[in-house]
Design a protein around this motif. Sequence first.
Motif, PDB file in Angstrom:
ATOM      1  N   CYS A   1       5.307  -3.880  -3.139  1.00  0.00           N
ATOM      2  CA  CYS A   1       5.804  -4.812  -2.120  1.00  0.00           C
ATOM      3  C   CYS A   1       5.218  -6.210  -2.235  1.00  0.00           C
ATOM      4  CB  CYS A   1       5.469  -4.273  -0.715  1.00  0.00           C
ATOM      5  SG  CYS A   1       6.125  -2.633  -0.368  1.00  0.00           S
ATOM      6  N   GLU A   2       4.173  -6.390  -3.051  1.00  0.00           N
ATOM      7  CA  GLU A   2       3.373  -7.605  -2.938  1.00  0.00           C
ATOM      8  C   GLU A   2       4.147  -8.899  -3.149  1.00  0.00           C
ATOM      9  OE1 GLU A   2       2.365  -5.000  -4.816  1.00  0.00           O
ATOM     10  OE2 GLU A   2       2.927  -5.532  -6.872  1.00  0.00           O
ATOM     11  N   HIS A   3       5.120  -8.908  -4.071  1.00  0.00           N
ATOM     12  CA  HIS A   3       5.815 -10.168  -4.360  1.00  0.00           C
ATOM     13  C   HIS A   3       6.921 -10.457  -3.362  1.00  0.00           C
ATOM     14  CE1 HIS A   3       8.213  -7.030  -6.104  1.00  0.00           C
ATOM     15  NE2 HIS A   3       9.162  -7.846  -6.494  1.00  0.00           N
ATOM     16  N   LEU A   4       7.194  -9.491  -2.460  1.00  0.00           N
ATOM     17  CA  LEU A   4       8.225  -9.670  -1.434  1.00  0.00           C
ATOM     18  C   LEU A   4       7.671  -9.243  -0.081  1.00  0.00           C
ATOM     19  CD1 LEU A   4      11.070  -7.980  -3.515  1.00  0.00           C
ATOM     20  CD2 LEU A   4      10.909 -10.410  -3.055  1.00  0.00           C
TER      21      LEU A   4
ATOM     22  N   PRO B   1       2.362  -4.467  12.938  1.00  0.00           N
ATOM     23  CA  PRO B   1       1.607  -3.756  13.973  1.00  0.00           C
ATOM     24  C   PRO B   1       1.648  -2.246  13.765  1.00  0.00           C
ATOM     25  CG  PRO B   1       2.911  -5.497  14.966  1.00  0.00           C
ATOM     26  CD  PRO B   1       3.338  -5.424  13.526  1.00  0.00           C
ATOM     27  N   GLY B   2       0.502  -1.597  13.929  1.00  0.00           N
ATOM     28  CA  GLY B   2       0.413  -0.150  13.772  1.00  0.00           C
ATOM     29  C   GLY B   2       0.188   0.297  12.342  1.00  0.00           C
ATOM     30  N   GLU B   3       0.074  -0.649  11.404  1.00  0.00           N
ATOM     31  CA  GLU B   3      -0.106  -0.293   9.989  1.00  0.00           C
ATOM     32  C   GLU B   3      -1.492   0.294   9.740  1.00  0.00           C
ATOM     33  OE1 GLU B   3      -0.327  -3.703   7.464  1.00  0.00           O
ATOM     34  OE2 GLU B   3       0.347  -2.596   5.678  1.00  0.00           O
ATOM     35  N   ALA B   4      -1.549   1.410   9.010  1.00  0.00           N
ATOM     36  CA  ALA B   4      -2.811   1.994   8.560  1.00  0.00           C
ATOM     37  C   ALA B   4      -2.973   1.663   7.081  1.00  0.00           C
ATOM     38  CB  ALA B   4      -2.813   3.506   8.764  1.00  0.00           C
ATOM     39  N   VAL B   5      -4.012   0.934   6.752  1.00  0.00           N
ATOM     40  CA  VAL B   5      -4.235   0.466   5.381  1.00  0.00           C
ATOM     41  C   VAL B   5      -5.253   1.372   4.706  1.00  0.00           C
ATOM     42  CG1 VAL B   5      -4.995  -1.454   3.930  1.00  0.00           C
ATOM     43  CG2 VAL B   5      -3.713  -1.896   6.046  1.00  0.00           C
ATOM     44  N   ARG B   6      -4.892   1.890   3.525  1.00  0.00           N
ATOM     45  CA  ARG B   6      -5.789   2.751   2.753  1.00  0.00           C
ATOM     46  C   ARG B   6      -6.011   2.116   1.380  1.00  0.00           C
ATOM     47  NH1 ARG B   6      -7.194   7.645   4.497  1.00  0.00           N
ATOM     48  NH2 ARG B   6      -7.897   8.078   2.372  1.00  0.00           N
ATOM     49  N   PRO B   7      -7.160   1.492   1.121  1.00  0.00           N
ATOM     50  CA  PRO B   7      -7.434   0.956  -0.217  1.00  0.00           C
ATOM     51  C   PRO B   7      -7.508   2.081  -1.247  1.00  0.00           C
ATOM     52  CG  PRO B   7      -8.947   0.047   1.427  1.00  0.00           C
ATOM     53  CD  PRO B   7      -8.240   1.198   2.080  1.00  0.00           C
ATOM     54  N   VAL B   8      -6.903   1.852  -2.396  1.00  0.00           N
ATOM     55  CA  VAL B   8      -6.965   2.807  -3.509  1.00  0.00           C
ATOM     56  C   VAL B   8      -8.117   2.383  -4.404  1.00  0.00           C
ATOM     57  CG1 VAL B   8      -5.751   3.774  -5.495  1.00  0.00           C
ATOM     58  CG2 VAL B   8      -4.504   3.293  -3.376  1.00  0.00           C
ATOM     59  N   GLU B   9      -9.177   3.152  -4.377  1.00  0.00           N
ATOM     60  CA  GLU B   9     -10.386   2.811  -5.118  1.00  0.00           C
ATOM     61  C   GLU B   9     -10.261   3.249  -6.577  1.00  0.00           C
ATOM     62  OE1 GLU B   9     -12.179   1.187  -1.714  1.00  0.00           O
ATOM     63  OE2 GLU B   9     -12.666   1.047  -3.852  1.00  0.00           O
ATOM     64  N   PRO B  10     -11.048   2.652  -7.471  1.00  0.00           N
ATOM     65  CA  PRO B  10     -11.068   3.135  -8.861  1.00  0.00           C
ATOM     66  C   PRO B  10     -11.485   4.597  -8.919  1.00  0.00           C
ATOM     67  CG  PRO B  10     -12.184   1.011  -8.657  1.00  0.00           C
ATOM     68  CD  PRO B  10     -11.924   1.486  -7.264  1.00  0.00           C
ATOM     69  N   LEU B  11     -11.116   5.254  -9.995  1.00  0.00           N
ATOM     70  CA  LEU B  11     -11.516   6.649 -10.174  1.00  0.00           C
ATOM     71  C   LEU B  11     -13.022   6.748 -10.332  1.00  0.00           C
ATOM     72  CD1 LEU B  11      -8.804   7.809 -12.740  1.00  0.00           C
ATOM     73  CD2 LEU B  11      -8.918   8.424 -10.329  1.00  0.00           C
ATOM     74  N   ALA B  12     -13.575   7.782  -9.742  1.00  0.00           N
ATOM     75  CA  ALA B  12     -14.990   8.077  -9.975  1.00  0.00           C
ATOM     76  C   ALA B  12     -15.176   8.454 -11.449  1.00  0.00           C
ATOM     77  CB  ALA B  12     -15.437   9.220  -9.072  1.00  0.00           C
ATOM     78  N   PRO B  13     -16.410   8.310 -11.989  1.00  0.00           N
ATOM     79  CA  PRO B  13     -16.609   8.578 -13.421  1.00  0.00           C
ATOM     80  C   PRO B  13     -16.097   9.937 -13.874  1.00  0.00           C
ATOM     81  CG  PRO B  13     -18.535   7.476 -12.517  1.00  0.00           C
ATOM     82  CD  PRO B  13     -17.633   7.764 -11.352  1.00  0.00           C
ATOM     83  N   ASP B  14     -16.365  10.999 -13.111  1.00  0.00           N
ATOM     84  CA  ASP B  14     -15.901  12.317 -13.551  1.00  0.00           C
ATOM     85  C   ASP B  14     -14.378  12.414 -13.488  1.00  0.00           C
ATOM     86  OD1 ASP B  14     -16.095  12.187 -10.706  1.00  0.00           O
ATOM     87  OD2 ASP B  14     -15.901  14.368 -10.606  1.00  0.00           O
TER      88      ASP B  14
ATOM     89  N   GLU C   1      -1.519  -6.215  -1.175  1.00  0.00           N
ATOM     90  CA  GLU C   1      -2.041  -6.701   0.091  1.00  0.00           C
ATOM     91  C   GLU C   1      -1.319  -5.979   1.215  1.00  0.00           C
ATOM     92  OE1 GLU C   1       0.289 -10.781  -0.528  1.00  0.00           O
ATOM     93  OE2 GLU C   1      -0.584 -10.625   1.469  1.00  0.00           O
ATOM     94  N   PRO C   2      -1.926  -5.859   2.404  1.00  0.00           N
ATOM     95  CA  PRO C   2      -1.266  -5.177   3.514  1.00  0.00           C
ATOM     96  C   PRO C   2       0.016  -5.892   3.926  1.00  0.00           C
ATOM     97  CG  PRO C   2      -3.613  -5.446   3.932  1.00  0.00           C
ATOM     98  CD  PRO C   2      -3.301  -6.278   2.729  1.00  0.00           C
ATOM     99  N   LEU C   3       0.922  -5.136   4.580  1.00  0.00           N
ATOM    100  CA  LEU C   3       2.160  -5.740   5.065  1.00  0.00           C
ATOM    101  C   LEU C   3       1.920  -6.582   6.312  1.00  0.00           C
ATOM    102  CD1 LEU C   3       4.806  -2.882   4.634  1.00  0.00           C
ATOM    103  CD2 LEU C   3       3.942  -4.521   2.964  1.00  0.00           C
ATOM    104  N   GLY C   4       0.914  -6.216   7.089  1.00  0.00           N
ATOM    105  CA  GLY C   4       0.639  -6.994   8.300  1.00  0.00           C
ATOM    106  C   GLY C   4       1.575  -6.668   9.438  1.00  0.00           C
TER     107      GLY C   4
END
Length: 490
Positions: free
Chosen positions: A363-366, A397-410, A392-395
């Motif tokens: 969604c980021e570019h739109l 109301p009521g949006e729940a934002v979950r950052p996608v973190e890098p994979l752990a080493p294992d 980036e978040p949509l912004g």
Amino acid sequence: MRYKILGVAQTEDHGTVVTPGGPRLRALLAALALRPGQVVTPDTLIDEVWADAPPQDAPGALQALVGRLRRTVGKDAVASAPGGYRLAATRDDVDLYVFERLVRHGTDALDRGDAETAARHLDEALGLWRGPALADLAGHAARPEALHLEATRARVEAGLRLGDAHDAVPRLYELTAAHPYDEPLRALLIRALRAAGRDADALAAYEDTRRTLAEGLGTEPGPALRSLHAELLAAPVPHRPAAPSPRTGNIRPRLTSFVGREAEIDAIRAGLRTARLVTLTGPGGSGKTRLAEEAAAALPQAWLVELAPLDRPEAVPGAVVNALGLRETVLVTSERASVQDDPVASLVEYCASRDLLLVLDNCEHLVGAVARLAETLLTRCPGLTVLATSREPLGVPGEAVRPVEPLAPDQAQRLFAARAAAVRPDADAVLGDEEAVSEICRRLDGLPLAIELAAARLRLLTPREIADRLDDRFRLLTSGSRTVLPRQQT
């Protein structure tokens, strides 16, 4: 022995591919393979290998380089002859000339109306392309690159004749963005949109073409494009289609295993039970799309909307309409535009009485247009839930934002091992270098796309060789799956 110059120069002998080390050695191989079976003078080879900066003793340096090449490809492969050197090969041994022959067969078949044969030849030709052509030999790429574009256009044309309009549209959007003044490509895009039932987008594509040509070249569309435009304007407005039969969603089964984020999937599904808009955020290559697809795959009535090919905010509602199997119909005349079927209204009408999950991907570019549409649908369709992926978040109301973190080493190492097994029968042996594998995953910041591309290089390199070359990762980590979007191939 086969010689591959549609990309970095390589040799292939009984399935074993070798990339000669050093740019000058590869340039010499490419210069000889460009003229298989012909005697090439030392002056020509010196000009092509060293360009404007030949060494002081250029003939001696060339002789030494020929010796190195013979040690790589075999002493009989490069023959000395009166007046120069000759590669002991025919045009059938060089991928460039095989490519040219297959493209010629494919376009000839297309001219005869045999789209199926054309598609087969052109697929084989495009499968040889590793690009950019003659990467080690400056000044010779123009003709192969032009032929590659011709083959790409012809393959899309064959696909349209075989009824593959929906699959062609995203590819054509990317091609026209890369070649904005190519009128045949623009015409193919308009035809594909029309064949897919997207008359409004076809008209918008014509208008974009007209504006691009006027602003960039000071010209108007040619006869073929103007004829297509007239056909679109003259086409009768179809009746509103009947409601589609019940479907369970459009998320297709994946061809590769999902590795490393099982807990995140459970958390996302739990989040969708408490929030009606969940947005996965993170940088490109972090795995947002795959994570969203895996989370949604087991849920009923989950519909994926791919927004990456779009370049206009106003196209967002139409993309959702198409993903759901509905259709937007717009009639445009020279005096005014009359909307016969508002896509947002159609979406509200369709979704208001249904329990659906929309996965809005990339969604980021739109982001502004996606946010407005999401808020409209969520406020008017009580059974609707939205799972979005964006940098980036949509912004809303009521949006729940979950950052996608890098994979752990294992997790990263498990992913590398899983993808390695798909490209190397002896994966267990090469993965014994745990230190190199760990270094690769660490230096790639745990990004799934980068790790998958690195694992794909195991066809040619060991884990230690990959780790040692990661300083040039933007050239190394390329050549991903041909069936994904270009942004996911590198």
